[in-house]
Design a protein around this motif. Structure first.
Motif, mmCIF file in Angstrom:
data_model
loop_
_atom_site.group_PDB
_atom_site.id
_atom_site.type_symbol
_atom_site.label_atom_id
_atom_site.label_comp_id
_atom_site.label_asym_id
_atom_site.label_seq_id
_atom_site.Cartn_x
_atom_site.Cartn_y
_atom_site.Cartn_z
ATOM 1 N N THR A 53 36.548 44.597 19.941
ATOM 2 C CA THR A 53 37.766 43.965 19.958
ATOM 3 C C THR A 53 38.911 44.683 21.035
ATOM 4 O OG1 THR A 53 37.463 43.569 17.618
ATOM 5 C CG2 THR A 53 39.651 43.027 18.378
ATOM 6 N N GLY A 54 38.928 45.846 20.810
ATOM 7 C CA GLY A 54 39.813 46.617 21.975
ATOM 8 C C GLY A 54 39.454 46.144 23.438
ATOM 9 N N ASP A 55 37.940 46.252 23.716
ATOM 10 C CA ASP A 55 37.663 46.037 24.819
ATOM 11 C C ASP A 55 37.836 44.635 25.610
ATOM 12 O OD1 ASP A 55 36.692 48.691 25.112
ATOM 13 O OD2 ASP A 55 34.430 47.959 24.591
ATOM 14 N N LEU A 60 41.045 40.819 29.231
ATOM 15 C CA LEU A 60 42.230 39.949 29.186
ATOM 16 C C LEU A 60 43.521 39.954 29.993
ATOM 17 C CD1 LEU A 60 41.265 37.695 26.221
ATOM 18 C CD2 LEU A 60 40.849 37.166 28.499
ATOM 19 N N ILE A 61 43.638 41.580 29.582
ATOM 20 C CA ILE A 61 44.973 41.832 29.942
ATOM 21 C C ILE A 61 45.439 42.239 31.467
ATOM 22 C CG2 ILE A 61 46.875 43.722 29.726
ATOM 23 C CD1 ILE A 61 45.962 43.815 26.765
ATOM 24 N N LEU A 102 48.618 41.760 25.401
ATOM 25 C CA LEU A 102 48.066 40.512 25.436
ATOM 26 C C LEU A 102 49.056 39.307 25.480
ATOM 27 C CD1 LEU A 102 45.722 38.980 26.173
ATOM 28 C CD2 LEU A 102 45.062 39.057 23.707
ATOM 29 N N ILE A 103 50.237 39.679 24.350
ATOM 30 C CA ILE A 103 51.176 38.716 24.228
ATOM 31 C C ILE A 103 51.800 38.509 25.520
ATOM 32 C CG2 ILE A 103 53.237 38.051 22.850
ATOM 33 C CD1 ILE A 103 51.100 37.489 21.060
ATOM 34 N N GLU A 104 52.170 39.770 25.876
ATOM 35 C CA GLU A 104 53.157 39.672 27.182
ATOM 36 C C GLU A 104 52.408 39.042 28.337
ATOM 37 O OE1 GLU A 104 56.359 40.431 27.574
ATOM 38 O OE2 GLU A 104 56.426 40.743 25.277
ATOM 39 N N ALA A 105 50.917 39.236 28.458
ATOM 40 C CA ALA A 105 50.154 38.705 29.462
ATOM 41 C C ALA A 105 50.133 37.195 29.385
ATOM 42 C CB ALA A 105 48.768 39.167 29.480
ATOM 43 N N TYR A 149 44.242 29.421 25.708
ATOM 44 C CA TYR A 149 43.166 29.118 25.157
ATOM 45 C C TYR A 149 42.013 30.345 25.154
ATOM 46 C CZ TYR A 149 40.193 28.550 29.371
ATOM 47 O OH TYR A 149 39.536 28.949 30.491
ATOM 48 N N LEU A 150 42.195 31.138 26.000
ATOM 49 C CA LEU A 150 41.236 32.347 26.111
ATOM 50 C C LEU A 150 41.932 33.422 25.311
ATOM 51 C CD1 LEU A 150 40.657 32.768 29.971
ATOM 52 C CD2 LEU A 150 38.902 32.245 28.239
ATOM 53 N N ALA A 151 43.143 33.674 25.101
ATOM 54 C CA ALA A 151 43.853 34.754 24.082
ATOM 55 C C ALA A 151 43.783 34.537 22.918
ATOM 56 C CB ALA A 151 45.213 34.981 24.721
#
Length: 709
Positions: A279-281, A286-287, A381-384, A393-395
């Protein structure tokens, strides 16, 4: 202080209510309650401790009393009123009946809202993705393949949400929604965020906007505790800006204890922890930023170390399983409260082996670190997404997955924190135990559930609620035990010298003339083998005392055996709990009564609280056995053990007060209105043969007593 203007507003509101309520009789108990609540919340008794605990008997009209005592004051001081209940029935009564009536006729301008947990609402974005199965950008996968009927349900939900005919909460959907479907589309705190544009119009966020405008919030105890656990003011209004009305307050200590506990399956946790690095990877990829590298690497390292420590714990429990789950129960133990369930092992006095404590300390530290790293990745990731560096849709699926992992890690860390903690000599220890978890699938291996819970939670309520709130009213028909607030006061973290107020307001009912309490002449005590046969023999006579009977039992086994015998021997038509739904039984019973037919209900403990059968729907209440309950849960056993260790008597300090409250609740089924009449029969001779029996009888309303000799 209460100003003259406020006093006038309250008096005028009460008068207006009386003019618009049919058969309204001003009750001195009710006006007394309104005044006491208003004075307490206004700080007339204590400026620092605006808390009052009230036992208000049936018929005192406490919901109107606390509404009129709190709402005018809250409006004048720009505070909110939060009414918390234990049951859905009371919530519905407040939202559908009491508050609308008050708003319409009392001359008070206020709005109210029923506040539900986030998981009761659908996420619009998730639902849209679930029905857009043909879209390559859906980013949505079902945990298990949906059936054609599930797809139809999802499409119907989406259409209703889009056209505005459904507001998006599970409770207002016309038919039950399968859990495996709802869990895929419900709102969650980690991906259904208002800050993300796709979620601006999700039902949960709309409901929260309505809540922010409301002056009165209606919640349940669990949601109240969830908010306090987050520090207060995160879900509901901030405690220092809120007057809390805790209705059905006798449930609050237990709900608090349940909220403060944690449990983890060992093999199950090891399984999901192995997926955490993945999950971390996914998040780091994505970031696409340098700042994701460090937390992702640290998460991987700490997670690996955590897995090693968890495996040590699993091996330890595996190696000791025979000792814990077999020999533990073979040994004769003089402690009556010792657990005899061969699938549960409770650590005596909460003391765990030194090696397990050491591993717990390591696991606590590592799960804490892992949680910190995962939260950093999640926020990045939220910031990205906000910055447009990653498409929503990816996040979305990765945020949901990460949110699920965060919740699991929070629970894991909470469990290890309770195992690592050294208990204070001055307070009750933690209850700590292990349970065998049978495998769901035949191929799966047996697992172990590690559990921990505080025994006493008064300090939690004092720390998170009483010391923080603007004011609080705690009320119930059963706060006293053996005519004293001491038992409840201790459980709820209140004291008699801290400025908190206490009032017992008796019911306006004429108990002496309207009801008779008969203590049946019985040969056997309930523990005797012949007791069930004696019930079968004597019950028909007592059933003839009235046309609408409710017979309460302490065990399903005994209830079913007696019902079968009376149906065969006496040809009695009996509605038995469990054979039909509660609603069906009550509706059939009322229909029989309306048609002047004799009607009999057999029920257990759950029928002794919250069952409302006014007038001719109940005139004959029979209690077969005093509602004693042996401490069966590990927490109750640990509490009894702790009292014994301090030189106390757990039977007298736990069981008898608890039975007193349950007996008062059970007897409260008979008289629901001022004109109701009937008979209560107690078929347990211990109320006249045991020392504690007189205390139990004296804690009941002043019925006319008949002791059969």
């Amino acid at each position: 202080m209460l100003t003259d203007k406020l006093k006038l507003i309250i008096r005028q509101s009460y008068k207006a209510i009386g003019e618009n309520l049919s058969n309204f009789n001003p009750r001195k108990q009710q006006t007394f309650l309104i005044a006491e609540i208003a004075k307490t919340l206004a700080g007339e008794y204590s400026k620092d401790r605006k808390i009052i605990a009230i036992e208000a008997g049936t018929g005192t009209g406490k919901s109107l009393a606390y509404s009129l005592g709190a709402i005018p004051l809250a409006l004048a001081r720009d505070k909110k009123v939060c009414i918390s209940t234990a049951t859905v029935a009371l919530q519905e009564q407040l939202v559908d009946k009491d508050l609308p009536f008050l708003k319409k006729y009392a001359g008070l301008k206020f709005d109210f809202a029923l506040v539900k947990g986030r998981q009761r609402y659908v996420c619009r974005q998730k639902l849209t993705q679930a029905v857009a199965t043909d879209s390559p950008q859906a980013g949505f996968t079902f945990a298990e393949k949906p059936q054609a009927s599930d797809i139809r349900t999802l499409n119907a939900m989406h259409k209703a949400l889009t056209d505005g005919s459904w507001h998006g909460d599970i409770d207002s959907w016309k038919s039950p929604i399968p859990h495996h479907i709802w869990s895929q589309v419900q709102s969650d705190k980690h991906s259904c965020l208002k800050t993300l544009s796709e979620h601006h119009h999700c039902p949960f966020h709309k409901a929260r906007e309505t809540m922010e405008q409301a002056h009165v919030l209606v919640v349940n105890h669990s949601l109240l505790l969830a908010d306090l656990e987050l520090g207060g003011g995160k879900i509901l209004s901030p405690p220092d800006e809120t007057f809390y009305i805790i209705d059905e307050a006798h449930h609050l200590p237990k709900v608090t204890r349940d909220h403060s506990s944690a449990s983890v399956t060992l093999r199950g946790a090891i399984d999901w922890l192995t997926k955490l690095r993945e999950t971390g990877d996914k998040m780091a990829k994505l970031i696409k930023s340098q700042r994701a590298i460090s937390p992702a690497l640290k998460l991987s390292d700490d997670c690996q170390d955590l897995l090693i420590e968890m495996q040590k714990v699993l091996t330890f429990v595996d190696n000791n399983a025979k000792t814990y789950f077999l020999e533990n129960n073979a040994t004769d133990n003089s402690n009556n409260f010792k657990n005899n369930d061969d699938k549960v092992y409770r650590f005596d006095n909460g003391i765990i082996p030194k090696s397990l404590k050491n591993w717990a300390e390591d696991c606590n530290e590592l799960s804490k670190k892992s949680l910190s790293h995962l939260n950093k990745l999640y926020n990045a990731l939220i910031e990205a997404v906000k910055d447009g560096d990653c498409q929503m849709y990816l996040a979305e699926p990765v945020l949901s997955e990460a949110g699920f992992m965060i919740q699991r890690l929070e629970n894991l860390q909470s469990l290890w924190h309770m195992y690592a903690k050294t208990d204070s000599d001055k307070a009750a220890p933690m209850a700590r135990w292990i349970q065998i978890q049978d495998p769901v699938k035949a191929s799966a291996r047996q697992d172990y559930l590690l559990c921990a819970s505080p025994i006493e939670v008064g300090f939690t309520l004092e720390d998170k609620l009483w010391s923080q709130c603007e004011g609080a009213v705690l009320c119930s028909a059963t706060l006293l035990a053996l005519n004293s607030f001491d038992n409840f006061r201790f459980q709820a973290g209140l004291r008699n010298d801290d400025g908190s107020q206490y009032q017992q307001v008796t019911s306006p009912f004429d108990y002496q003339n309207n009801a008779q309490l008969v203590v049946a002449k019985m040969t056997n005590e309930p523990s005797a083998m012949q007791f069930t046969d004696e019930l079968i023999d004597k019950l028909p006579k007592y059933l003839e005392q009235g046309s609408a009977s409710l017979v309460l039992f302490s065990s399903y086994w005994q209830m079913e055996k007696v019902a079968q015998a009376l149906r065969e021997k006496n040809q009695l038509d009996i509605a038995v709990q469990g054979e039909h739904s509660r609603q069906h039984i009550i509706e059939k019973h009322k229909k029989n009564c309306d048609n002047n037919k004799n009607s009999i209900i057999f029920g257990t403990q759950s029928f002794s609280e919250g069952l409302d059968l006014p007038g001719n729907y109940l005139n004959n209440l029979i209690i077969t056995k005093l509602p004693f309950s042996v401490p069966t849960s590990p927490v109750e056993q640990a509490q009894a053990e702790y009292i014994t260790a301090k030189g106390g008597n757990p039977f007298m300090s736990l069981s008898v007060p608890d039975t007193s409250k349950k007996l008062v609740q059970a007897c409260g089924r008979l008289l629901r209105n001022e004109k109701d009449e009937g008979v209560i029969t107690l078929m347990d001779k211990r109320v006249v043969t045991k020392r504690y029996g007189k205390q139990l009888l004296d804690s009941l309303p002043p019925f006319e007593r008949v002791i059969e000799r």
